[in-house]
Design a protein around this motif. Structure first.
Motif, short mmCIF file in Angstrom:
data_model
loop_
_atom_site.label_atom_id
_atom_site.label_comp_id
_atom_site.label_asym_id
_atom_site.label_seq_id
_atom_site.Cartn_x
_atom_site.Cartn_y
_atom_site.Cartn_z
N ALA A 56 40.49 -45.23 -51.59
CA ALA A 56 39.30 -44.84 -50.84
C ALA A 56 38.67 -46.02 -50.11
CB ALA A 56 38.27 -44.22 -51.79
N GLN A 57 39.00 -47.25 -50.52
CA GLN A 57 38.46 -48.44 -49.88
C GLN A 57 39.42 -49.06 -48.86
OE1 GLN A 57 37.60 -50.91 -53.27
NE2 GLN A 57 35.73 -49.79 -53.81
N ASN A 58 40.61 -48.45 -48.72
CA ASN A 58 41.61 -48.96 -47.78
C ASN A 58 41.34 -48.37 -46.39
OD1 ASN A 58 44.02 -49.50 -46.30
ND2 ASN A 58 45.13 -49.72 -48.22
N GLU A 59 40.81 -49.20 -45.50
CA GLU A 59 40.43 -48.70 -44.17
C GLU A 59 41.63 -48.24 -43.36
OE1 GLU A 59 38.11 -51.56 -42.13
OE2 GLU A 59 36.47 -51.55 -43.59
N ALA A 60 42.77 -48.90 -43.52
CA ALA A 60 43.96 -48.51 -42.76
C ALA A 60 44.43 -47.11 -43.15
CB ALA A 60 45.08 -49.52 -42.98
N ILE A 61 44.41 -46.80 -44.44
CA ILE A 61 44.83 -45.48 -44.90
C ILE A 61 43.82 -44.42 -44.49
CG2 ILE A 61 45.25 -44.07 -46.95
CD1 ILE A 61 46.49 -46.49 -48.26
N ALA A 212 54.35 -42.66 -32.57
CA ALA A 212 53.12 -43.26 -33.06
C ALA A 212 52.97 -44.70 -32.59
CB ALA A 212 53.08 -43.20 -34.59
N THR A 213 51.74 -45.11 -32.40
CA THR A 213 51.42 -46.49 -32.07
C THR A 213 50.75 -47.14 -33.28
OG1 THR A 213 49.22 -45.92 -31.20
CG2 THR A 213 51.09 -45.85 -29.66
N ALA A 214 50.54 -48.45 -33.20
CA ALA A 214 49.89 -49.15 -34.31
C ALA A 214 48.47 -48.65 -34.53
CB ALA A 214 49.88 -50.65 -34.03
N GLU A 215 47.83 -48.19 -33.47
CA GLU A 215 46.45 -47.71 -33.58
C GLU A 215 46.38 -46.26 -34.02
OE1 GLU A 215 42.45 -47.29 -30.74
OE2 GLU A 215 44.33 -48.10 -29.93
N HIS A 216 47.40 -45.48 -33.69
CA HIS A 216 47.36 -44.05 -33.98
C HIS A 216 48.49 -43.69 -34.94
CE1 HIS A 216 45.45 -44.30 -29.88
NE2 HIS A 216 44.53 -43.64 -30.57
N GLN A 217 48.45 -44.28 -36.12
CA GLN A 217 49.42 -43.95 -37.16
C GLN A 217 48.92 -42.77 -37.99
OE1 GLN A 217 50.30 -47.37 -39.57
NE2 GLN A 217 51.66 -48.27 -38.05
N THR A 218 49.86 -41.92 -38.40
CA THR A 218 49.53 -40.82 -39.28
C THR A 218 49.80 -41.24 -40.73
OG1 THR A 218 51.76 -39.88 -39.09
CG2 THR A 218 50.09 -39.14 -37.50
N VAL A 219 49.39 -40.39 -41.67
CA VAL A 219 49.57 -40.73 -43.08
C VAL A 219 51.04 -40.89 -43.46
CG1 VAL A 219 49.14 -39.96 -45.45
CG2 VAL A 219 47.39 -39.64 -43.71
N PRO A 220 51.96 -39.97 -43.09
CA PRO A 220 53.36 -40.19 -43.44
C PRO A 220 53.93 -41.48 -42.86
CG PRO A 220 53.01 -37.91 -42.79
CD PRO A 220 51.76 -38.65 -42.46
N ARG A 222 52.22 -44.16 -42.20
CA ARG A 222 51.60 -45.24 -42.97
C ARG A 222 52.30 -45.43 -44.31
NH1 ARG A 222 49.25 -49.90 -41.97
NH2 ARG A 222 48.21 -50.65 -43.87
N ILE A 223 52.63 -44.31 -44.98
CA ILE A 223 53.36 -44.40 -46.25
C ILE A 223 54.71 -45.05 -46.05
CG2 ILE A 223 54.44 -43.02 -48.07
CD1 ILE A 223 52.19 -41.03 -47.81
N PHE A 224 55.40 -44.67 -44.98
CA PHE A 224 56.71 -45.25 -44.69
C PHE A 224 56.58 -46.75 -44.46
CE2 PHE A 224 60.07 -46.44 -41.67
CZ PHE A 224 61.19 -46.03 -42.37
N GLY A 225 55.54 -47.18 -43.74
CA GLY A 225 55.34 -48.60 -43.52
C GLY A 225 55.02 -49.35 -44.80
N MET A 226 54.25 -48.73 -45.69
CA MET A 226 53.93 -49.37 -46.97
C MET A 226 55.18 -49.52 -47.83
SD MET A 226 50.35 -47.34 -47.75
CE MET A 226 50.12 -48.06 -49.38
#
Length: 263
Positions: A56-61, A212-220, A222-226
């Motif tokens: 909940a504190q992760n701004e990127a997520i 997707a761009t770096a600014e407009h990433q979706t949750v899936p 983002r998970i893939f990048g993590m």
């Protein structure tokens, strides 16, 4: 000699094993999201919500989750706005090229998402346009439109023309007939199509990786990048949130559709 297991018993056992193979990893992810330790271990050394707090504190997520919600909502609205008049035209009217146009609109459902993602990306590059949220939205509309169109068309076929003709004979205009007669009868299918569109858009990753761009990433995405950099326990918490959200959305929508159908 009588076998200890009948054919149906083996089929039931095989079915249970298949379901365990499919859903056991999901259960493991949910359980590990409450693990207080950094690394997974069984049995767990307690119960903790700290990974949800960090999530909940992760701004990127949070930004990715907001992007997914906005993208899914806009995709559902635009796809439905296109599918409703298209379904009416294909079912109610005859015109030259109808079958060809219908096939073109339904074609994305038959094309692999990787091919669709690369094709749209190359087309945008050919137009010398950068990747943007508009490209991402257009791609998701193309990806989900066939599902909405098929659902609305199936409902449109079951609506008898006599209802619309009765409204027209009583002096209603074509727009009034659509608003007061056709649209209410279509609404359960429209809501179901919007649900399909939103869910597919929210969960899609294969084609979204190309758009997707770096600014407009979706949750899936983002998970893939993590996962590419490290396996953080936050991924288990985020996966659990995604699972709950994906399950609750159809249930809530189904309840609303049933209530709307009764009215």
């Amino acid at each position: 000699m009588k076998l200890p297991f009948s054919g149906w018993s083996l089929i039931r056992l095989y079915t249970i094993l298949v379901y365990l193979f499919m859903f056991l990893p999901i259960v493991v992810v949910i359980v590990l999201s409450f693990n207080p330790q950094q690394f997974a271990s069984f049995p767990m050394q307690g119960f903790s919500l700290k990974w949800y707090v960090q999530l909940a504190q992760n701004e990127a997520i949070l930004r990715a989750f907001k992007n997914s919600l906005v993208l899914g909502t806009l995709t559902a609205l635009i796809a439905s706005a296109i599918a409703v008049p298209a379904a009416m035209a294909f079912v109610r009217y005859s015109f030259r090229g109808k079958n060809t146009l219908n096939t073109l609109l339904l074609a994305p459902i038959m094309i692999p998402e990787v091919v669709l993602g690369v094709a749209l990306l190359l087309f945008i590059r050919w137009l010398q346009q950068p990747k943007s949220f508009a490209l991402l939205l257009a791609g998701h509309v193309i990806l989900t439109l066939p599902y909405v169109l098929l659902i609305v068309q199936a409902r449109m076929v079951s609506i008898k023309r006599v209802y619309e003709e009765a409204a027209l004979s009583l002096g209603a205009s074509p727009f009034q007939t659509f608003r007061e007669v056709t649209l209410p009868l279509l609404m359960p299918a429209v809501l179901a199509g919007m649900l399909f569109s939103f869910t597919i858009s929210f969960d899609d990753i294969t084609a979204t990786l190309f758009w997707a761009t770096a600014e407009h990433q979706t949750v899936p995405v983002r998970i893939f990048g993590m996962l590419r950099h490290s396996i953080s326990p936050e991924i288990n918490a985020l996966g659990t949130v995604m699972i709950v959200f994906t399950i609750m959305t159809p249930l809530l929508a189904g309840y609303c559709i049933r209530r709307f159908s009764k009215n």
